[in-house]
Write an enzyme that holds these catalytic residues in place. Structure first.
Site, PDB file in Angstrom:
ATOM      1  CG  ASN A   9      -1.716   1.223   1.409  1.00 49.39           C
ATOM      2  OD1 ASN A   9      -1.791   2.061   0.501  1.00 49.39           O
ATOM      3  ND2 ASN A   9      -2.333   1.379   2.569  1.00 49.39           N
ATOM      4  CD1 TRP A  10       3.488   0.879  -2.736  1.00 43.78           C
ATOM      5  CD2 TRP A  10       3.538   1.913  -4.728  1.00 43.78           C
ATOM      6  NE1 TRP A  10       4.148   0.052  -3.616  1.00 43.78           N
ATOM      7  CE2 TRP A  10       4.182   0.664  -4.854  1.00 43.78           C
ATOM      8  CE3 TRP A  10       3.435   2.729  -5.848  1.00 43.78           C
ATOM      9  CZ2 TRP A  10       4.750   0.225  -6.052  1.00 43.78           C
ATOM     10  CZ3 TRP A  10       3.986   2.289  -7.049  1.00 43.78           C
ATOM     11  CH2 TRP A  10       4.632   1.054  -7.142  1.00 43.78           C
ATOM     12  CE  LYS A  11      -0.241   3.308   4.710  1.00 41.66           C
ATOM     13  NZ  LYS A  11      -0.199   3.412   6.161  1.00 41.66           N
ATOM     14  CG  HIS A  95      -5.892   1.867   5.083  1.00 40.13           C
ATOM     15  ND1 HIS A  95      -5.504   2.843   5.967  1.00 40.13           N
ATOM     16  CD2 HIS A  95      -4.845   1.021   4.980  1.00 40.13           C
ATOM     17  CE1 HIS A  95      -4.267   2.589   6.371  1.00 40.13           C
ATOM     18  NE2 HIS A  95      -3.843   1.491   5.788  1.00 40.13           N
ATOM     19  CD  GLU A  97      -3.067   5.559   6.636  1.00 38.43           C
ATOM     20  OE1 GLU A  97      -3.037   5.639   5.399  1.00 38.43           O
ATOM     21  OE2 GLU A  97      -2.133   5.061   7.306  1.00 38.43           O
ATOM     22  CD  GLU A 167      -3.594  -2.573   7.257  1.00 44.43           C
ATOM     23  OE1 GLU A 167      -2.462  -2.771   6.801  1.00 44.43           O
ATOM     24  OE2 GLU A 167      -4.263  -1.551   6.993  1.00 44.43           O
ATOM     25  N   GLY A 173       2.275   2.261  10.747  1.00 44.50           N
ATOM     26  CA  GLY A 173       3.230   3.355  10.610  1.00 44.50           C
ATOM     27  C   GLY A 173       3.916   3.750  11.907  1.00 44.50           C
ATOM     28  CB  SER A 208       5.018  -1.721  12.016  1.00 44.13           C
ATOM     29  OG  SER A 208       4.583  -0.390  12.277  1.00 44.13           O
ATOM     30  N   GLY A 229       2.774  -1.165   4.318  1.00 49.90           N
ATOM     31  CA  GLY A 229       2.797   0.253   3.978  1.00 49.90           C
ATOM     32  C   GLY A 229       4.223   0.714   3.718  1.00 49.90           C
ATOM     33  N   GLY A 230       4.824   1.322   4.714  1.00 48.43           N
ATOM     34  CA  GLY A 230       6.134   1.947   4.570  1.00 48.43           C
ATOM     35  C   GLY A 230       7.182   1.071   3.892  1.00 48.43           C
TER      36      GLY A 230
END
Ligand code: PGA
Length: 245
Positions: A9-11, A95, A97, A167, A173, A208, A229-230
């Site tokens: 997930n590159w956001k 998600h 967010e 999640e 994150g 994470s 993600g990251g």
């Protein structure tokens, strides 16, 4: 036997140049991965170039969110059949967010799931509790309600045929992951809620995930991959996670 899925997930990260580099890096290593499905979810404007750069590889491309509407006067929104039409196979829905920052309720998330499923996209339904909810012992209740809202709308079989991603909000994150045991407990509860149909459902863990902690997470019986993600913004790191799945 469920085939593992590792999704990036590159956001809202990247540029024309960095997307080219990242896609090239992932494609160059994707051929030598074992039996694992690999997916990237770029920001929507980069989806067409990602599709082009991934063409001929086994890497799938998906969206990060989708409108619950089929089409019409919804400025800024993207419809499910647009994603499907350009070649996406998956889309992330719900998600945390989106839930927290864009007020997506359980009911809106269920509508988005239905819109995606209706056109043949595979939804990746995200569920997860906040730290406060965990501390109050409400994890299974919160996750259960998030899942139930979608089951109520589309039926258990369609949810079971999709992908679910657990999640925990406090692990996204933050560098803090759920312990493998904490994650396994929730994954098992999700699978149970999906009834027998859930035996084949891929349930991903997200929060994470890195190459240094992926192996112990993937070793759990009800964890079938990860939503990353990251760490998915670095091709080598992402490929290392895929290798462990
Ligand atoms: P993270 O994000 O890996 O950076 O914690 C996961 C996610 O939000 O899907």
């Amino acid at each position: 036997m469920r085939k593992s899925l590792v999704a990036g997930n590159w956001k809202m990260h990247g540029s024309v140049q960095s997307v080219e580099r990242l896609c090239a890096g992932i494609v160059s290593g994707a051929g030598s991965l074992g039996d694992v499905d690999v997916l990237v979810c770029p920001p929507s404007v980069f989806i067409p170039s990602a599709l082009q750069l991934m063409a001929g590889s086994a890497v799938a491309v998906g969206g990060q969110t989708v409108s619950e509407q089929a089409q019409g006067a919804y400025t800024g929104e993207i419809a499910a059949d647009m994603l499907k039409g350009i070649g996406c196979q998956y889309v992330i829905v719900g998600h945390s967010e989106r839930r927290a920052l864009y007020a997506e309720t359980n009911s809106v998330v269920a509508d988005k799931f239905a819109a995606a499923e209706a056109v043949g996209l595979t939804p990746i339904l995200c569920v997860g509790e906040t730290l406060e909810q965990r501390d109050q012992g409400e994890t299974l209740k919160v996750v259960g309600e998030q899942l139930q809202a979608v089951i109520h709308l589309v039926g258990v079989d369609k949810v079971a045929a999709a992908v679910v991603a657990y999640e925990p909000v406090w692990a996204i994150g933050t560098g803090v992951t759920a312990t493998p045991e904490q994650a396994q407990e929730v994954h098992a509860a999700i699978r149970q809620q999906l009834t027998e149909a859930g035996n084949g459902t891929r349930i991903l863990y997200g929060g994470s995930v890195k190459s240094s902690n992926a192996a112990e997470i993937f070793a759990q019986p009800d964890i079938d991959g990860a939503l990353v993600g990251g760490a998915s913004l670095d091709a080598d790191e992402f490929l290392k996670i895929c290798q462990q799945a």
